[in-house]
Design an enzyme around this catalytic site. Sequence first.
Site, PDB file in Angstrom:
ATOM      1  N   CYS A 282     -54.256  -1.255  90.858  1.00  0.00           N
ATOM      2  CA  CYS A 282     -53.523  -0.966  92.091  1.00  0.00           C
ATOM      3  C   CYS A 282     -52.512   0.141  91.821  1.00  0.00           C
ATOM      4  CB  CYS A 282     -52.795  -2.213  92.601  1.00  0.00           C
ATOM      5  SG  CYS A 282     -51.812  -1.916  94.095  1.00  0.00           S
TER       6      CYS A 282
ATOM      7  N   ARG B 140     -65.267  -1.195  96.337  1.00  0.00           N
ATOM      8  CA  ARG B 140     -64.068  -0.715  97.040  1.00  0.00           C
ATOM      9  C   ARG B 140     -62.837  -0.823  96.136  1.00  0.00           C
ATOM     10  NH1 ARG B 140     -58.962  -2.465  98.427  1.00  0.00           N
ATOM     11  NH2 ARG B 140     -59.818  -4.555  98.811  1.00  0.00           N
ATOM     12  N   ASP B 141     -62.356  -2.023  95.895  1.00  0.00           N
ATOM     13  CA  ASP B 141     -61.145  -2.217  95.106  1.00  0.00           C
ATOM     14  C   ASP B 141     -61.351  -1.783  93.657  1.00  0.00           C
ATOM     15  OD1 ASP B 141     -58.533  -2.918  94.751  1.00  0.00           O
ATOM     16  OD2 ASP B 141     -58.881  -5.061  94.581  1.00  0.00           O
TER      17      ASP B 141
ATOM     18  N   ASN C  75     -59.418  -6.401  88.766  1.00  0.00           N
ATOM     19  CA  ASN C  75     -59.665  -7.745  89.262  1.00  0.00           C
ATOM     20  C   ASN C  75     -60.397  -8.557  88.202  1.00  0.00           C
ATOM     21  OD1 ASN C  75     -59.032  -7.393  92.314  1.00  0.00           O
ATOM     22  ND2 ASN C  75     -60.342  -5.664  91.814  1.00  0.00           N
TER      23      ASN C  75
ATOM     24  N   HIS D 230     -57.661 -13.968  95.181  1.00  0.00           N
ATOM     25  CA  HIS D 230     -57.926 -12.606  94.700  1.00  0.00           C
ATOM     26  C   HIS D 230     -57.017 -12.390  93.493  1.00  0.00           C
ATOM     27  CE1 HIS D 230     -58.903  -8.218  95.579  1.00  0.00           C
ATOM     28  NE2 HIS D 230     -57.903  -8.107  94.710  1.00  0.00           N
TER      29      HIS D 230
ATOM     30  N   HIS E 107     -55.966 -10.598  89.835  1.00  0.00           N
ATOM     31  CA  HIS E 107     -56.066  -9.573  88.809  1.00  0.00           C
ATOM     32  C   HIS E 107     -55.809 -10.233  87.458  1.00  0.00           C
ATOM     33  CE1 HIS E 107     -56.081  -5.681  91.223  1.00  0.00           C
ATOM     34  NE2 HIS E 107     -56.122  -6.654  92.123  1.00  0.00           N
TER      35      HIS E 107
END
Length: 304
Positions: A240, A15-16, A249, A207, A209
């Site tokens: 992002c 997803r991300d 990430n 979370h 990055h």
Amino acid sequence: MSMPSRVKIVEVGPRDGLQNEKAHVPTKVKVELINKLADAGLSVIEAGSFVSPKWVPQMADTREVFIQSAIRSDVCYPVLVPNLKGLEAAVEAGVQEVAGFAAASETFSQKNTNCTIKESLERQKIVCDEAARCGLRVRGYISVVLGCPYEGEVDPAVVSDVARQLYDMGCYEVSLGDTVGVGTPRRTKDLFEHVAKVVPVENLGGHFHDTYGQAIGNIFASLDVGVSIFDSSIAGLGGCPYSPGATGNVSTEDVLYMLNGMGIETGVDMNKLLVAAEYICEYLERPTSSRAGRALLSKRHLVA
């Protein structure tokens, strides 16, 4: 506080990691990636997000990806939902867990969701209430907790307040996101200690990055506070669109390598994880961003 003996890795790559890819990634490739990640022992794998295809075209096939992937009873396949419409689509697809999100800076909230923090939380309350009525679990994300690309440093008190509200409205986990990747270990530890005063540390996740190469250090600092849940992305995929310059990430391979070296259990098999990383990197025609992945793959290829 002692470090946890076991850590849960939440794999966000499908997803991300893929949502900002400009070239379309076929459904079958996403499904195969998810299946390989599940084979590696990851028990939580984000399958996609029910958002407007206009804004995130890469996630337009989330329903098909979820239906084709969600075949293992020992794996959770959460999806991101921004609002009630997204939740309704998730329920219709048979999803059992969803993730909602808010931000810790007003400017980022406006850029990302076109609303204030307060309005964003009001939306999430509606989603949480309806999800509970439907028997779904909800995970909460908070963006830009250690720095905003528009406002700079973020007040820990704001992060704590947003985290408390998400937890109080029913989010069983609240993941604190360093979306810009500007955090450092000391600031990360201080933030988690601050938030842990209003949300139990066992319900907090990290979370990170890796924009400035600090993600692994930040995870280590979080472990020292007792955090045992971390999001990561296979091969370090991601970024992002509302955070200029932010890289992907922290890679799942790098996180696993550190945790293995510390004797912390995860249930994830590194060799099978590398298979998943090679698969998606070969499709995307780019090398892995994982330092541990590159080193381990080169050694394996030399032996072969």
